[in-house]
Design a protein around this motif. Structure first.
Motif, PDB file in Angstrom:
ATOM      1  N   PRO A 161       0.841  -9.067   7.601  1.00  0.00           N
ATOM      2  CA  PRO A 161       0.720  -7.786   8.303  1.00  0.00           C
ATOM      3  C   PRO A 161       0.922  -7.890   9.806  1.00  0.00           C
ATOM      4  O   PRO A 161       0.640  -8.904  10.425  1.00  0.00           O
TER       5      PRO A 161
ATOM      6  N   TYR B   2      -2.326  -4.444   7.475  1.00  0.00           N
ATOM      7  CA  TYR B   2      -1.439  -3.336   7.119  1.00  0.00           C
ATOM      8  C   TYR B   2      -0.193  -3.392   8.001  1.00  0.00           C
ATOM      9  O   TYR B   2      -0.146  -4.146   8.970  1.00  0.00           O
TER      10      TYR B   2
ATOM     11  N   MET C 217       0.846  -1.193   0.000  1.00  0.00           N
ATOM     12  CA  MET C 217       0.000   0.000   0.000  1.00  0.00           C
ATOM     13  C   MET C 217       0.878   1.238   0.000  1.00  0.00           C
ATOM     14  O   MET C 217       1.846   1.312   0.750  1.00  0.00           O
TER      15      MET C 217
ATOM     16  N   ALA D 128       2.463  -5.859   2.775  1.00  0.00           N
ATOM     17  CA  ALA D 128       1.664  -6.261   3.936  1.00  0.00           C
ATOM     18  C   ALA D 128       1.080  -7.663   3.745  1.00  0.00           C
ATOM     19  O   ALA D 128       0.001  -7.965   4.236  1.00  0.00           O
TER      20      ALA D 128
ATOM     21  N   VAL E  85      -5.349   3.710   6.277  1.00  0.00           N
ATOM     22  CA  VAL E  85      -6.150   2.490   6.109  1.00  0.00           C
ATOM     23  C   VAL E  85      -7.559   2.697   6.659  1.00  0.00           C
ATOM     24  O   VAL E  85      -8.562   2.372   6.008  1.00  0.00           O
TER      25      VAL E  85
ATOM     26  N   GLU F 228      -1.601   3.775   9.557  1.00  0.00           N
ATOM     27  CA  GLU F 228      -2.835   3.212  10.105  1.00  0.00           C
ATOM     28  C   GLU F 228      -4.071   4.048   9.770  1.00  0.00           C
ATOM     29  O   GLU F 228      -5.114   3.517   9.363  1.00  0.00           O
TER      30      GLU F 228
END
Length: 283
Positions: free
Chosen positions: A270, A197, A1, A267, A31, A28
């Motif tokens: 993750p 993630y 990502m 990820a 996401v 974070e």
């Protein structure tokens, strides 16, 4: 990502004394912001000082109807500066002073892993959520330990390193996707999605930043104080709530802490999970 440099810069600016936290949150919250948080009355479980939620709302659009809860009166006192909170309660997550079926959604960002006994909290969230209401939890998962590089001290046992890190971070849980399904199912909630993630490279970048900042301070205090207590003793928490790092400096630091990652991270395995779902209709 792809890592959002603008968002990372915002966190570095707002968390001037916590580069490792800024790095983690910069990934974070990007996401979480993609998770289609709805309009309506929301509950911010573990609202802290409100800075993180303010940054989230700048990304997704203001949500003017929010209720914040946190057990720390100093944190809830600071959160009162934000006008998107309709009410703020200083309370635990298993005793929320709100009626049944009050909220359209619940957000909880990096909070649930700090609660020793989760079941009563999840049951309480099910109580205050409307049927069909949605929840959004960001939490570290089982991959967090696996993605860490470990101690830089030769011969230092990895198990001891992980145990000491968990104590410093006050992490009690690393639940898997299956465990989240089971916990929610038992309490009238249904998990509808889990997104991973913070892959290994990003996790180890956070680990390095944390080792040089919070980890060092923790060692210098003999491991007797929680991170937030250290921040308060050094007046860093009040600095965070009153001062922003100048944007050019924050942008430069954001580039430094992301250097070598190419603003992307694998990820596949993750360290963290975004768990989303809804409250099931009442029987």
């Amino acid at each position: 990502m792809k890592i959002d440099r603008t968002l990372m810069t915002e966190f570095v600016a707002r968390y001037p004394a916590q580069p490792s936290t800024a790095f983690w949150r910069g990934i974070e919250i990007d996401v979480l912001a993609r998770a289609a948080i709805p309009e309506g009355l929301g509950l911010d479980l573990g609202c802290g000082d409100g800075i993180l939620t303010d940054i989230l709302f700048k990304r997704i659009g203001r949500r003017p109807d929010l209720v914040g809860i946190d057990p720390d009166p100093l944190e809830t006192g600071a959160a009162k500066a934000y006008d998107f909170y309709r009410r703020i309660h200083t309370c635990r997550g298993d005793a929320i002073p709100e009626p049944d079926a009050t909220f359209d959604y619940v957000i909880s960002n990096s909070v649930l892993e700090h609660i020793p006994v989760l079941e009563p909290v999840i049951a309480e969230l099910a109580r205050v959520l409307k049927p069909g209401g949605t929840f959004f939890f960001t939490v570290p998962g089982p991959g967090f330990h696996a993605n860490l590089s470990g101690s830089v001290i030769p011969g230092y046992k990895h198990e001891r390193y992980l145990a000491e890190l968990d104590r410093r971070l006050a992490h009690f849980h690393y639940q898997s996707e299956a465990e989240w399904h089971a916990l929610c199912d038992r309490n009238g909630l249904q998990v509808t999605g889990v997104t991973g993630y913070l892959g290994q490279r990003a996790t180890r970048r956070w680990e390095t930043l944390s080792r040089m900042t919070g980890g060092l301070l923790h060692s210098l205090t003999g491991g007797t104080l929680r991170p937030i207590e250290i921040q308060r003793s050094l007046k860093l928490r009040s600095l965070q709530n009153t001062t922003m790092m100048p944007r050019p400096i924050a942008s430069a630091l954001a580039k430094v802490i992301g250097a070598g990652l190419g603003w992307t991270d694998d990820a596949t395995h993750p360290s963290c999970l975004l768990v989303t779902g809804k409250r099931l209709p009442a029987n």
